[in-house]
Design an enzyme around this catalytic site. Structure first.
Site, mmCIF file in Angstrom:
data_model
loop_
_atom_site.group_PDB
_atom_site.id
_atom_site.type_symbol
_atom_site.label_atom_id
_atom_site.label_comp_id
_atom_site.label_asym_id
_atom_site.label_seq_id
_atom_site.Cartn_x
_atom_site.Cartn_y
_atom_site.Cartn_z
ATOM 1 N N GLY A 253 0.769 -1.240 0.000
ATOM 2 C CA GLY A 253 0.000 0.000 0.000
ATOM 3 C C GLY A 253 0.792 1.278 0.000
ATOM 4 N N PRO A 291 4.490 -5.107 -1.036
ATOM 5 C CA PRO A 291 4.314 -3.941 -1.906
ATOM 6 C C PRO A 291 3.965 -4.343 -3.341
ATOM 7 C CG PRO A 291 6.649 -4.364 -1.562
ATOM 8 C CD PRO A 291 5.898 -5.348 -0.707
ATOM 9 N N ARG A 293 2.273 -1.484 -5.988
ATOM 10 C CA ARG A 293 2.433 -0.220 -6.709
ATOM 11 C C ARG A 293 3.822 0.394 -6.568
ATOM 12 N NH1 ARG A 293 -1.921 3.268 -7.579
ATOM 13 N NH2 ARG A 293 -3.004 2.087 -5.971
ATOM 14 N N ARG A 329 -7.350 3.699 -14.629
ATOM 15 C CA ARG A 329 -7.292 4.422 -13.351
ATOM 16 C C ARG A 329 -7.961 5.801 -13.395
ATOM 17 N NH1 ARG A 329 -3.223 5.871 -11.056
ATOM 18 N NH2 ARG A 329 -3.889 5.395 -8.955
ATOM 19 N N TYR A 333 -10.890 5.917 -10.721
ATOM 20 C CA TYR A 333 -10.631 6.652 -9.474
ATOM 21 C C TYR A 333 -10.419 8.144 -9.701
ATOM 22 C CZ TYR A 333 -8.409 2.016 -8.504
ATOM 23 O OH TYR A 333 -8.090 0.698 -8.401
ATOM 24 N N CYS A 359 -16.519 4.668 -26.404
ATOM 25 C CA CYS A 359 -17.816 5.343 -26.326
ATOM 26 C C CYS A 359 -18.314 5.442 -24.891
ATOM 27 C CB CYS A 359 -18.837 4.590 -27.175
ATOM 28 S SG CYS A 359 -18.240 4.345 -28.843
ATOM 29 N N GLU A 360 -17.633 6.245 -24.093
ATOM 30 C CA GLU A 360 -17.997 6.516 -22.703
ATOM 31 C C GLU A 360 -17.473 7.902 -22.379
ATOM 32 O OE1 GLU A 360 -19.505 4.510 -20.454
ATOM 33 O OE2 GLU A 360 -19.465 2.652 -21.627
#
Ligand SMILES: *Cc1c(COP(=O)(O)O)cnc(C)c1O
Length: 432
Positions: A253, A291, A293, A329, A333, A359-360
Protein backbone atom coordinates in the site's frame (compact mmCIF):
# COMPACT_ATOMS: atom_id res chain seq x y z
CA UNK A 1 -7.65 29.50 -18.62
CA UNK A 2 -4.66 28.93 -16.35
CA UNK A 3 -3.76 25.46 -15.29
CA UNK A 4 -1.87 24.51 -12.19
CA UNK A 5 1.65 23.30 -12.86
CA UNK A 6 2.10 19.88 -11.28
CA UNK A 7 5.68 18.60 -11.02
CA UNK A 8 6.67 15.41 -12.81
CA UNK A 9 7.17 12.30 -10.68
CA UNK A 10 10.70 11.06 -9.96
CA UNK A 11 11.46 8.33 -12.45
CA UNK A 12 14.43 6.01 -12.27
CA UNK A 13 14.03 4.49 -15.72
CA UNK A 14 12.66 7.29 -17.88
CA UNK A 15 14.14 10.69 -18.58
CA UNK A 16 14.04 13.62 -20.93
CA UNK A 17 17.27 14.59 -22.69
CA UNK A 18 17.43 17.54 -25.06
CA UNK A 19 13.72 17.41 -25.72
CA UNK A 20 13.49 13.65 -26.27
CA UNK A 21 12.09 11.16 -23.77
CA UNK A 22 13.98 7.91 -23.23
CA UNK A 23 13.32 4.58 -21.59
CA UNK A 24 16.77 3.90 -20.14
CA UNK A 25 18.95 4.18 -23.30
CA UNK A 26 16.21 3.97 -25.95
CA UNK A 27 14.20 6.92 -27.30
CA UNK A 28 10.50 6.27 -26.67
CA UNK A 29 9.77 7.39 -30.22
CA UNK A 30 11.90 4.51 -31.54
CA UNK A 31 9.88 2.03 -29.49
CA UNK A 32 6.60 3.45 -30.78
CA UNK A 33 7.90 3.20 -34.34
CA UNK A 34 9.03 -0.38 -33.94
CA UNK A 35 6.17 -1.78 -31.85
CA UNK A 36 3.25 0.57 -32.55
CA UNK A 37 0.91 2.34 -30.12
CA UNK A 38 -0.70 2.15 -27.66
CA UNK A 39 2.28 0.53 -25.99
CA UNK A 40 3.27 -0.21 -22.42
CA UNK A 41 6.99 0.28 -21.77
CA UNK A 42 8.69 -0.84 -18.55
CA UNK A 43 12.18 -0.16 -17.25
CA UNK A 44 14.02 -3.08 -15.68
CA UNK A 45 16.33 -0.65 -13.91
CA UNK A 46 13.44 1.18 -12.27
CA UNK A 47 11.79 -1.92 -10.86
CA UNK A 48 15.14 -3.32 -9.74
CA UNK A 49 16.03 -0.14 -7.88
CA UNK A 50 12.63 -0.03 -6.17
CA UNK A 51 13.03 -3.64 -5.05
CA UNK A 52 16.54 -3.00 -3.76
CA UNK A 53 15.32 0.01 -1.78
CA UNK A 54 13.00 -2.34 0.13
CA UNK A 55 15.56 -5.09 0.41
CA UNK A 56 18.20 -2.77 1.89
CA UNK A 57 15.91 -2.07 4.83
CA UNK A 58 14.90 -5.72 5.21
CA UNK A 59 18.41 -6.58 6.41
CA UNK A 60 19.43 -4.92 9.68
CA UNK A 61 22.81 -3.31 10.43
CA UNK A 62 24.12 -6.63 11.83
CA UNK A 63 23.29 -8.32 8.51
CA UNK A 64 20.29 -10.24 9.84
CA UNK A 65 17.25 -10.52 7.58
CA UNK A 66 14.24 -9.22 9.45
CA UNK A 67 11.70 -9.04 6.63
CA UNK A 68 10.91 -10.40 3.18
CA UNK A 69 9.33 -8.71 0.22
CA UNK A 70 6.41 -10.55 -1.35
CA UNK A 71 5.57 -8.64 -4.51
CA UNK A 72 1.79 -8.12 -4.78
CA UNK A 73 1.55 -9.25 -8.37
CA UNK A 74 -1.94 -7.91 -8.96
CA UNK A 75 -0.22 -4.56 -9.60
CA UNK A 76 1.42 -6.01 -12.71
CA UNK A 77 1.51 -9.77 -13.22
CA UNK A 78 3.29 -10.04 -16.58
CA UNK A 79 5.52 -13.12 -16.46
CA UNK A 80 8.65 -11.12 -17.30
CA UNK A 81 7.98 -8.68 -14.46
CA UNK A 82 7.36 -11.38 -11.87
CA UNK A 83 10.35 -13.33 -13.15
CA UNK A 84 12.56 -10.26 -12.59
CA UNK A 85 11.32 -9.98 -9.02
CA UNK A 86 11.77 -13.69 -8.43
CA UNK A 87 15.38 -13.43 -9.58
CA UNK A 88 15.89 -10.46 -7.25
CA UNK A 89 14.76 -12.70 -4.39
CA UNK A 90 11.12 -11.70 -3.95
CA UNK A 91 8.26 -13.92 -2.88
CA UNK A 92 4.73 -13.13 -4.04
CA UNK A 93 1.39 -12.05 -2.69
CA UNK A 94 -1.42 -13.65 -4.72
CA UNK A 95 -5.12 -12.93 -4.88
CA UNK A 96 -6.40 -15.62 -7.25
CA UNK A 97 -5.78 -19.08 -8.63
CA UNK A 98 -4.73 -17.37 -11.83
CA UNK A 99 -1.98 -15.48 -10.07
CA UNK A 100 -0.91 -18.69 -8.34
CA UNK A 101 -0.55 -20.30 -11.77
CA UNK A 102 1.57 -17.37 -12.96
CA UNK A 103 3.88 -17.62 -9.94
CA UNK A 104 4.33 -21.36 -10.44
CA UNK A 105 4.93 -20.82 -14.17
CA UNK A 106 8.00 -18.67 -13.46
CA UNK A 107 9.22 -21.29 -10.97
CA UNK A 108 8.51 -19.42 -7.75
CA UNK A 109 9.12 -21.49 -4.62
CA UNK A 110 5.65 -22.30 -3.20
CA UNK A 111 7.05 -21.48 0.24
CA UNK A 112 7.49 -17.90 -0.97
CA UNK A 113 3.77 -17.51 -1.79
CA UNK A 114 1.12 -15.88 0.37
CA UNK A 115 -2.44 -16.27 -0.84
CA UNK A 116 -4.78 -13.38 0.03
CA UNK A 117 -8.20 -12.25 -1.17
CA UNK A 118 -11.67 -11.81 0.24
CA UNK A 119 -13.48 -14.54 -1.71
CA UNK A 120 -11.22 -17.50 -2.43
CA UNK A 121 -13.20 -20.37 -3.94
CA UNK A 122 -12.89 -23.96 -2.73
CA UNK A 123 -11.13 -24.63 -6.01
CA UNK A 124 -8.55 -21.90 -5.40
CA UNK A 125 -7.98 -23.09 -1.84
CA UNK A 126 -7.41 -26.59 -3.19
CA UNK A 127 -4.85 -25.30 -5.71
CA UNK A 128 -3.06 -23.32 -3.00
CA UNK A 129 -2.89 -26.24 -0.58
CA UNK A 130 -1.77 -28.66 -3.27
CA UNK A 131 0.95 -26.24 -4.36
CA UNK A 132 2.08 -25.96 -0.72
CA UNK A 133 1.95 -22.20 -0.27
CA UNK A 134 3.56 -20.57 2.76
CA UNK A 135 0.30 -19.17 4.06
CA UNK A 136 -3.33 -18.51 3.24
CA UNK A 137 -4.50 -15.16 4.57
CA UNK A 138 -8.04 -15.66 5.82
CA UNK A 139 -10.61 -12.89 5.61
CA UNK A 140 -13.63 -14.35 7.41
CA UNK A 141 -14.67 -17.13 9.81
CA UNK A 142 -16.70 -18.70 6.99
CA UNK A 143 -13.57 -18.89 4.87
CA UNK A 144 -11.58 -20.35 7.76
CA UNK A 145 -14.09 -23.19 8.04
CA UNK A 146 -14.04 -23.70 4.28
CA UNK A 147 -10.24 -24.02 4.33
CA UNK A 148 -10.51 -26.59 7.12
CA UNK A 149 -13.04 -28.59 5.05
CA UNK A 150 -10.86 -28.48 1.95
CA UNK A 151 -7.76 -29.50 3.93
CA UNK A 152 -9.71 -32.36 5.52
CA UNK A 153 -10.66 -33.61 2.07
CA UNK A 154 -7.07 -33.33 0.86
CA UNK A 155 -5.76 -34.83 4.11
CA UNK A 156 -3.27 -32.04 4.54
CA UNK A 157 -2.69 -29.19 6.93
CA UNK A 158 -3.45 -25.58 6.03
CA UNK A 159 -1.06 -22.85 7.23
CA UNK A 160 -3.09 -19.70 7.83
CA UNK A 161 -2.98 -16.20 9.11
CA UNK A 162 -6.02 -14.06 9.83
CA UNK A 163 -6.33 -10.72 8.13
CA UNK A 164 -7.09 -8.15 10.77
CA UNK A 165 -9.11 -5.13 9.84
CA UNK A 166 -7.45 -2.68 12.24
CA UNK A 167 -10.00 0.10 11.61
CA UNK A 168 -7.48 2.81 10.78
CA UNK A 169 -8.01 5.50 8.19
CA UNK A 170 -5.31 5.25 5.54
CA UNK A 171 -6.45 8.60 4.13
CA UNK A 172 -6.51 7.47 0.56
CA UNK A 173 -9.20 7.22 -2.12
CA UNK A 174 -12.30 5.40 -0.77
CA UNK A 175 -12.01 2.76 -3.50
CA UNK A 176 -8.49 1.81 -2.41
CA UNK A 177 -8.93 2.06 1.36
CA UNK A 178 -9.29 -1.39 2.91
CA UNK A 179 -8.63 -1.01 6.64
CA UNK A 180 -11.78 0.77 7.83
CA UNK A 181 -14.50 -1.15 9.60
CA UNK A 182 -17.01 -0.55 6.83
CA UNK A 183 -14.68 -2.10 4.21
CA UNK A 184 -15.32 -5.64 2.99
CA UNK A 185 -11.76 -6.70 3.84
CA UNK A 186 -10.44 -8.61 6.81
CA UNK A 187 -11.90 -9.69 10.13
CA UNK A 188 -13.18 -6.94 12.42
CA UNK A 189 -10.65 -6.09 15.11
CA UNK A 190 -12.87 -7.06 18.04
CA UNK A 191 -13.65 -10.46 16.46
CA UNK A 192 -10.08 -11.47 15.70
CA UNK A 193 -9.26 -13.10 19.04
CA UNK A 194 -12.33 -15.31 18.86
CA UNK A 195 -11.52 -16.22 15.28
CA UNK A 196 -8.01 -17.29 16.30
CA UNK A 197 -9.43 -19.35 19.16
CA UNK A 198 -11.65 -21.14 16.67
CA UNK A 199 -8.76 -21.56 14.22
CA UNK A 200 -6.61 -23.13 16.92
CA UNK A 201 -9.30 -25.76 17.52
CA UNK A 202 -9.88 -26.72 13.88
CA UNK A 203 -8.33 -30.08 13.05
CA UNK A 204 -6.44 -29.22 9.84
CA UNK A 205 -5.50 -25.61 10.52
CA UNK A 206 -2.02 -24.44 11.50
CA UNK A 207 -2.00 -20.88 12.77
CA UNK A 208 1.28 -19.40 11.51
CA UNK A 209 0.78 -15.67 11.14
CA UNK A 210 -1.27 -12.53 11.35
CA UNK A 211 -1.74 -9.94 8.67
CA UNK A 212 -3.24 -6.62 7.75
CA UNK A 213 -3.35 -4.46 4.65
CA UNK A 214 -4.91 -1.07 5.11
CA UNK A 215 -5.17 0.29 1.60
CA UNK A 216 -3.25 1.55 -1.38
CA UNK A 217 -1.49 4.75 -2.47
CA UNK A 218 -0.87 5.63 1.18
CA UNK A 219 1.52 8.57 1.45
CA UNK A 220 2.17 8.80 5.18
CA UNK A 221 3.66 6.33 7.64
CA UNK A 222 1.33 7.18 10.55
CA UNK A 223 -1.59 4.88 9.61
CA UNK A 224 0.86 1.97 9.24
CA UNK A 225 2.24 2.54 12.72
CA UNK A 226 -1.29 2.74 14.15
CA UNK A 227 -2.23 -0.52 12.44
CA UNK A 228 1.04 -2.16 13.47
CA UNK A 229 0.54 -1.30 17.15
CA UNK A 230 -2.98 -2.70 17.08
CA UNK A 231 -1.81 -5.92 15.42
CA UNK A 232 1.10 -6.36 17.85
CA UNK A 233 -1.33 -6.00 20.75
CA UNK A 234 -3.23 -8.97 19.34
CA UNK A 235 -0.02 -10.98 18.95
CA UNK A 236 0.72 -10.41 22.66
CA UNK A 237 -2.80 -11.43 23.70
CA UNK A 238 -2.65 -14.55 21.53
CA UNK A 239 0.63 -15.56 23.09
CA UNK A 240 -0.96 -15.37 26.55
CA UNK A 241 -3.56 -17.83 25.33
CA UNK A 242 -0.91 -20.16 23.95
CA UNK A 243 -1.47 -19.27 20.30
CA UNK A 244 1.97 -18.60 18.84
CA UNK A 245 2.31 -16.27 15.83
CA UNK A 246 5.44 -16.78 13.70
CA UNK A 247 5.09 -14.15 11.04
CA UNK A 248 3.67 -10.70 10.81
CA UNK A 249 2.43 -9.65 7.37
CA UNK A 250 2.11 -5.88 7.13
CA UNK A 251 0.57 -5.83 3.65
CA UNK A 252 1.45 -3.33 0.95
CA UNK A 253 0.00 0.00 0.00
CA UNK A 254 2.92 2.43 0.09
CA UNK A 255 2.11 5.17 -2.40
CA UNK A 256 4.21 6.52 -5.24
CA UNK A 257 4.57 10.02 -6.55
CA UNK A 258 2.27 10.67 -9.49
CA UNK A 259 3.30 14.32 -9.39
CA UNK A 260 2.05 16.16 -6.31
CA UNK A 261 2.18 13.30 -3.82
CA UNK A 262 5.14 13.00 -1.48
CA UNK A 263 5.21 9.44 -0.16
CA UNK A 264 8.03 8.49 2.21
CA UNK A 265 11.19 7.06 0.70
CA UNK A 266 10.93 3.25 0.48
CA UNK A 267 14.00 2.43 2.57
CA UNK A 268 13.13 4.99 5.23
CA UNK A 269 9.51 3.82 5.39
CA UNK A 270 10.54 0.17 5.73
CA UNK A 271 13.12 1.00 8.40
CA UNK A 272 10.55 2.95 10.40
CA UNK A 273 8.15 0.00 10.35
CA UNK A 274 10.71 -2.66 11.12
CA UNK A 275 12.34 -0.61 13.87
CA UNK A 276 8.93 -0.20 15.50
CA UNK A 277 8.42 -3.98 15.42
CA UNK A 278 11.77 -4.43 17.19
CA UNK A 279 11.18 -1.56 19.66
CA UNK A 280 7.90 -3.12 20.72
CA UNK A 281 9.76 -6.37 21.49
CA UNK A 282 8.63 -8.42 18.49
CA UNK A 283 11.94 -8.57 16.62
CA UNK A 284 11.77 -12.37 16.71
CA UNK A 285 8.82 -12.40 14.28
CA UNK A 286 9.44 -12.84 10.57
CA UNK A 287 7.97 -9.85 8.80
CA UNK A 288 6.36 -10.05 5.38
CA UNK A 289 5.89 -6.94 3.26
CA UNK A 290 3.59 -6.98 0.24
CA UNK A 291 4.31 -3.94 -1.91
CA UNK A 292 2.81 -3.74 -5.37
CA UNK A 293 2.43 -0.22 -6.71
CA UNK A 294 5.64 1.10 -5.12
CA UNK A 295 7.69 -1.56 -6.94
CA UNK A 296 6.31 -1.05 -10.44
CA UNK A 297 4.17 2.10 -10.62
CA UNK A 298 6.93 4.43 -11.74
CA UNK A 299 8.68 1.70 -13.72
CA UNK A 300 6.18 1.90 -16.59
CA UNK A 301 4.71 4.35 -19.07
CA UNK A 302 1.93 4.07 -21.62
CA UNK A 303 2.81 5.43 -25.04
CA UNK A 304 -0.01 6.74 -27.17
CA UNK A 305 -0.35 8.67 -30.42
CA UNK A 306 -2.45 11.79 -30.94
CA UNK A 307 -5.14 10.98 -33.49
CA UNK A 308 -7.08 14.25 -33.61
CA UNK A 309 -7.12 17.66 -32.01
CA UNK A 310 -10.69 18.84 -31.59
CA UNK A 311 -11.08 22.46 -30.45
CA UNK A 312 -14.34 23.39 -28.73
CA UNK A 313 -16.10 26.34 -27.09
CA UNK A 314 -15.75 24.95 -23.55
CA UNK A 315 -12.96 22.42 -23.93
CA UNK A 316 -10.34 21.37 -26.41
CA UNK A 317 -10.02 17.66 -26.82
CA UNK A 318 -6.91 15.72 -27.70
CA UNK A 319 -8.10 12.33 -28.93
CA UNK A 320 -5.45 9.64 -28.59
CA UNK A 321 -5.25 5.97 -29.54
CA UNK A 322 -5.12 4.79 -25.92
CA UNK A 323 -8.25 4.75 -23.80
CA UNK A 324 -9.76 3.59 -20.53
CA UNK A 325 -9.38 0.12 -22.03
CA UNK A 326 -5.58 0.43 -21.71
CA UNK A 327 -5.45 2.56 -18.53
CA UNK A 328 -8.56 2.54 -16.40
CA UNK A 329 -7.29 4.42 -13.35
CA UNK A 330 -8.49 7.88 -14.44
CA UNK A 331 -11.99 6.55 -15.27
CA UNK A 332 -12.16 4.39 -12.13
CA UNK A 333 -10.63 6.65 -9.47
CA UNK A 334 -10.25 10.00 -11.25
CA UNK A 335 -6.56 9.24 -10.86
CA UNK A 336 -3.98 11.74 -12.08
CA UNK A 337 -1.20 10.64 -14.43
CA UNK A 338 1.39 13.07 -15.77
CA UNK A 339 1.33 13.20 -19.57
CA UNK A 340 4.31 14.45 -21.58
CA UNK A 341 5.02 14.85 -25.29
CA UNK A 342 7.66 12.30 -26.26
CA UNK A 343 9.43 14.93 -28.38
CA UNK A 344 9.41 18.64 -27.62
CA UNK A 345 7.76 20.67 -30.38
CA UNK A 346 7.85 24.37 -31.12
CA UNK A 347 4.11 24.66 -31.77
CA UNK A 348 1.68 26.76 -29.73
CA UNK A 349 0.62 25.16 -26.47
CA UNK A 350 -3.07 24.70 -25.73
CA UNK A 351 -5.01 23.23 -22.84
CA UNK A 352 -6.68 19.92 -23.66
CA UNK A 353 -8.59 17.09 -22.14
CA UNK A 354 -6.79 13.94 -23.25
CA UNK A 355 -9.44 11.38 -24.17
CA UNK A 356 -9.65 7.99 -25.84
CA UNK A 357 -11.90 6.72 -28.63
CA UNK A 358 -14.11 4.53 -26.40
CA UNK A 359 -17.82 5.34 -26.33
CA UNK A 360 -18.00 6.52 -22.70
CA UNK A 361 -17.75 10.02 -21.29
CA UNK A 362 -15.68 8.46 -18.51
CA UNK A 363 -13.08 7.58 -21.11
CA UNK A 364 -10.48 10.20 -20.33
CA UNK A 365 -6.80 9.97 -19.45
CA UNK A 366 -5.98 13.51 -18.37
CA UNK A 367 -7.87 16.77 -17.86
CA UNK A 368 -6.82 20.36 -18.50
CA UNK A 369 -3.32 19.57 -19.69
CA UNK A 370 -1.37 22.29 -21.42
CA UNK A 371 0.62 20.71 -24.20
CA UNK A 372 2.45 21.87 -27.33
CA UNK A 373 1.38 19.12 -29.72
CA UNK A 374 0.11 18.35 -33.20
CA UNK A 375 -1.81 15.46 -34.67
CA UNK A 376 0.43 12.41 -35.05
CA UNK A 377 2.59 13.31 -32.04
CA UNK A 378 3.39 10.77 -29.36
CA UNK A 379 2.52 11.21 -25.70
CA UNK A 380 3.84 9.27 -22.73
CA UNK A 381 1.44 8.72 -19.85
CA UNK A 382 3.72 8.39 -16.84
CA UNK A 383 3.49 6.25 -13.70
CA UNK A 384 1.47 3.60 -15.55
CA UNK A 385 3.40 0.50 -14.44
CA UNK A 386 0.98 -0.49 -11.66
CA UNK A 387 -2.73 -1.21 -12.13
CA UNK A 388 -2.33 -0.32 -15.78
CA UNK A 389 -2.12 -3.25 -18.15
CA UNK A 390 -3.59 -5.64 -15.56
CA UNK A 391 -6.84 -3.67 -15.59
CA UNK A 392 -6.94 -3.45 -19.40
CA UNK A 393 -10.08 -4.71 -21.07
CA UNK A 394 -11.32 -5.55 -24.53
CA UNK A 395 -14.33 -3.20 -24.30
CA UNK A 396 -15.35 -1.94 -27.74
CA UNK A 397 -13.52 -5.03 -29.06
CA UNK A 398 -10.19 -3.33 -28.67
CA UNK A 399 -7.15 -5.63 -28.67
CA UNK A 400 -4.89 -5.20 -25.65
CA UNK A 401 -1.63 -3.36 -26.32
CA UNK A 402 1.84 -4.89 -26.46
CA UNK A 403 4.15 -4.66 -23.45
CA UNK A 404 7.88 -4.00 -23.77
CA UNK A 405 10.62 -4.28 -21.18
CA UNK A 406 13.68 -2.11 -21.68
CA UNK A 407 17.00 -3.14 -20.19
CA UNK A 408 19.69 -0.62 -21.02
CA UNK A 409 19.97 -0.48 -24.81
CA UNK A 410 17.76 -3.53 -25.36
CA UNK A 411 14.00 -3.80 -25.70
CA UNK A 412 12.10 -7.07 -25.31
CA UNK A 413 8.49 -7.83 -26.20
CA UNK A 414 7.09 -9.30 -23.00
CA UNK A 415 3.54 -9.49 -24.31
CA UNK A 416 2.60 -9.35 -27.95
CA UNK A 417 -0.16 -7.04 -29.11
CA UNK A 418 -3.46 -8.93 -29.34
CA UNK A 419 -5.00 -9.62 -32.74
CA UNK A 420 -8.62 -8.71 -33.31
CA UNK A 421 -9.52 -12.26 -34.32
CA UNK A 422 -8.09 -13.57 -31.02
CA UNK A 423 -10.75 -11.55 -29.24
CA UNK A 424 -13.70 -13.63 -30.44
CA UNK A 425 -12.06 -16.93 -31.32
CA UNK A 426 -13.74 -18.64 -28.35
CA UNK A 427 -17.22 -17.31 -29.14
CA UNK A 428 -19.78 -19.26 -31.17
CA UNK A 429 -23.06 -18.49 -32.80
CA UNK A 430 -26.18 -20.61 -32.23
CA UNK A 431 -26.73 -23.58 -34.57
CA UNK A 432 -29.24 -22.81 -37.32
C1 LIG B 1 -3.34 -4.99 -3.39
C2 LIG B 1 -2.69 -5.61 -2.23
C3 LIG B 1 -1.35 -5.35 -1.95
C4 LIG B 1 -0.53 -4.36 -2.74
O1 LIG B 1 -1.00 -3.07 -2.65
P1 LIG B 1 -0.16 -1.86 -3.30
O2 LIG B 1 -0.93 -0.65 -2.98
O3 LIG B 1 -0.08 -2.12 -4.77
O4 LIG B 1 1.19 -1.87 -2.66
C5 LIG B 1 -0.78 -6.01 -0.89
N1 LIG B 1 -1.47 -6.90 -0.14
C6 LIG B 1 -2.76 -7.18 -0.38
C7 LIG B 1 -3.47 -8.15 0.48
C8 LIG B 1 -3.42 -6.55 -1.43
O5 LIG B 1 -4.70 -6.81 -1.66
Amino acid sequence: MTTKVIPLPDLAGFSERDGYWYAEEIPLADLAKEFGTPLYVYSKKALTEAYQAYDRACVDSAGKRRARVHYAMKANSNLAIIDCFKKLGAGFDLVSGGELARALTVGADPKSLVFAGVGKSANEITQALQAGVKCINVESIAELRQINRVATKLQCRAPISLRVNPDVDAQTHPYISTGLKDNKFGIAYHEVLNAYREAALLSQIDVVGIDCHIGSQITTTAPYLDALDKVLELVAQLKKEGIEIHHLDLGGGLGISYGEDHPPDITEFTNTLLNRVADRGFGHLDVVLEPGRSLVGNAGVLLTQVEYLKPGAEKNFCIVDAAMTELMRPALYEAYHAIVPVETRTVKSTTYDIVGPVCESGDWLGRDRTLAIEEGDLLAILSAGAYGFVMASNYNTRPKPAEIMVDGKNAFVIRARENITDLFVSESILPS
